[in-house]
Design a protein around this motif. Structure first.
Motif, mmCIF file in Angstrom:
data_model
loop_
_atom_site.group_PDB
_atom_site.id
_atom_site.type_symbol
_atom_site.label_atom_id
_atom_site.label_comp_id
_atom_site.label_asym_id
_atom_site.label_seq_id
_atom_site.Cartn_x
_atom_site.Cartn_y
_atom_site.Cartn_z
ATOM 1 N N ALA A 1 -5.455 -4.720 -0.863
ATOM 2 C CA ALA A 1 -4.805 -3.532 -0.307
ATOM 3 C C ALA A 1 -5.890 -2.596 0.214
ATOM 4 O O ALA A 1 -6.956 -2.494 -0.388
ATOM 5 N N LYS A 2 -5.613 -1.920 1.304
ATOM 6 C CA LYS A 2 -6.613 -1.018 1.887
ATOM 7 C C LYS A 2 -6.751 0.251 1.042
ATOM 8 O O LYS A 2 -5.776 0.950 0.792
ATOM 9 N N VAL A 3 -7.983 0.529 0.638
ATOM 10 C CA VAL A 3 -8.245 1.718 -0.180
ATOM 11 C C VAL A 3 -8.507 2.913 0.728
ATOM 12 O O VAL A 3 -9.062 2.767 1.808
ATOM 13 N N GLY A 4 -8.074 4.084 0.237
ATOM 14 C CA GLY A 4 -8.377 5.315 0.956
ATOM 15 C C GLY A 4 -7.496 5.556 2.163
ATOM 16 O O GLY A 4 -7.829 6.334 3.039
ATOM 17 N N GLN A 5 -6.374 4.868 2.199
ATOM 18 C CA GLN A 5 -5.445 5.078 3.308
ATOM 19 C C GLN A 5 -4.299 5.944 2.863
ATOM 20 O O GLN A 5 -3.629 5.638 1.893
ATOM 21 N N GLY A 6 -4.082 7.015 3.564
ATOM 22 C CA GLY A 6 -2.975 7.902 3.211
ATOM 23 C C GLY A 6 -1.694 7.411 3.856
ATOM 24 O O GLY A 6 -1.518 6.215 4.041
ATOM 25 N N TRP B 1 4.516 -4.285 -5.789
ATOM 26 C CA TRP B 1 5.063 -3.540 -4.654
ATOM 27 C C TRP B 1 4.311 -2.213 -4.586
ATOM 28 O O TRP B 1 4.396 -1.400 -5.496
ATOM 29 N N ASP B 2 3.570 -2.024 -3.509
ATOM 30 C CA ASP B 2 2.746 -0.823 -3.349
ATOM 31 C C ASP B 2 3.523 0.185 -2.506
ATOM 32 O O ASP B 2 3.772 -0.055 -1.328
ATOM 33 N N SER B 3 3.893 1.297 -3.135
ATOM 34 C CA SER B 3 4.697 2.272 -2.391
ATOM 35 C C SER B 3 3.797 3.360 -1.818
ATOM 36 O O SER B 3 2.772 3.691 -2.408
ATOM 37 N N LYS C 1 -3.534 3.696 -6.285
ATOM 38 C CA LYS C 1 -2.604 2.552 -6.285
ATOM 39 C C LYS C 1 -3.254 1.311 -5.663
ATOM 40 O O LYS C 1 -3.253 0.236 -6.263
ATOM 41 N N SER C 2 -3.804 1.500 -4.466
ATOM 42 C CA SER C 2 -4.403 0.348 -3.781
ATOM 43 C C SER C 2 -5.600 -0.188 -4.576
ATOM 44 O O SER C 2 -5.770 -1.404 -4.693
ATOM 45 N N SER C 3 -6.396 0.713 -5.141
ATOM 46 C CA SER C 3 -7.556 0.280 -5.935
ATOM 47 C C SER C 3 -7.105 -0.524 -7.160
ATOM 48 O O SER C 3 -7.751 -1.503 -7.536
HETATM 49 MG MG LIG Z 1 -2.829 3.089 -0.968
#
Ligand SMILES: [Mg+2]
Ligand SMILES: Nc1nc2c(ncn2[C@@H]2O[C@H](COP(=O)(O)OP(=O)(O)O)[C@@H](O)[C@H]2O)c(=O)[nH]1
Length: 221
Positions: free
Chosen positions: A66-71, A90-92, A53-55
């Motif tokens: 958006a920060k990648v690799g964040q759980g 909107w990033d959920s 999603k972030s990517s």
């Molecule tokens: Mg993410």
């Protein structure tokens, strides 16, 4: 964000230069692009943790927004808003990190699906569900689609868009042509089958007579 170029400008240039289009068709498409430029589009991006999603958001923006690799760390527990031109993303938080977290995230997604804008219309125009192309177990993603999103979409099921991401990893990295950034025929066939099985898993479960719009090959390096 005034320094950000509008994505429709580039499209408009390409359309202008396309020799296969008639002047009439060009005028119509350019008119529609102008309309799109002025229309606010709200898209909710959902999917399992790590599906990309972030990517995807960063690829749309062209830089790391958006920060990648964040759980499901505390910072990503809530739905985050990113604006790009007239597009609002909107990033959920991803699902699949435990039952309690999933219940909370699902509730936030459902609330967002029912949110209205200042004109009293549904805020979210489009819900994008990203599936991880290389994952063998998409159970969480189908629960999200079938149990969380579809029942709360209202009448307009066209608001649902399902995309298979990480297409380069669908066959564990094989048959992806890195030089051309394109899938070889073996991978195209595999992805086509994945699209069909995805479509079937959504339709069968819900017994709904609609075709979710499926895309694939969204790949970001
Ligand atoms: Mg993410
Ligand atoms: N090979 C490949 N890796 C990807 C792709 N999209 C995302 N990733 C990687 O997958 C991991 C999770 O991505 P992220 O965007 O943080 O997923 P999110 O949890 O859904 O936001 C990161 O290591 C990304 O670099 C893709 O299309 N191809």
């Amino acid at each position: 964000m005034t320094n950000e170029k509008h994505f429709t400008d580039e499209l408009a240039n390409e359309i202008q230069a396309d020799p296969s289009l008639s002047d009439e068709a060009k005028t119509q498409v350019l008119f529609n692009l102008q309309k799109l430029k002025k229309t606010k589009v709200n898209m909710l991006i959902t999917g399992a943790t790590g599906c990309g999603k972030s990517s995807t958001i960063n690829a749309l923006f062209g830089y790391e927004k958006a920060k990648v690799g964040q759980g499901a760390s505390p910072e990503t527990m809530d739905i985050q808003k990113f604006e790009y031109n007239n597009i609002i993303l909107w990033d959920s938080p991803g699902l699949g990190d435990g039952k309690e977290a999933d219940i909370r995230h699902s509730k936030n997604i459902i609330d967002k699906l029912y949110e209205k804008n200042s004109d009293g219309e549904m805020l979210i125009d489009l819900v994008l569900v990203l599936l991880e192309g290389g994952s063998r177990d998409l159970g969480t993603s189908f629960e999200l689609i079938n149990q969380v999103i579809i029942p709360n979409l209202g009448e307009d099921k066209k608001r649902l868009l399902v995309a298979i991401n990480q297409a380069d990893m669908a066959m564990k990295g094989r048959y992806w042509n890195h030089a051309e950034n394109f899938p070889e025929p073996e991978l195209v066939k595999f992805l086509d089958e994945k699209v069909t099985s995805t479509r079937n898993r959504i339709k069968c479960y819900q017994r709904l007579n609609f075709d979710p719009f499926l895309t694939k090959n969204i790949v970001f390096n």
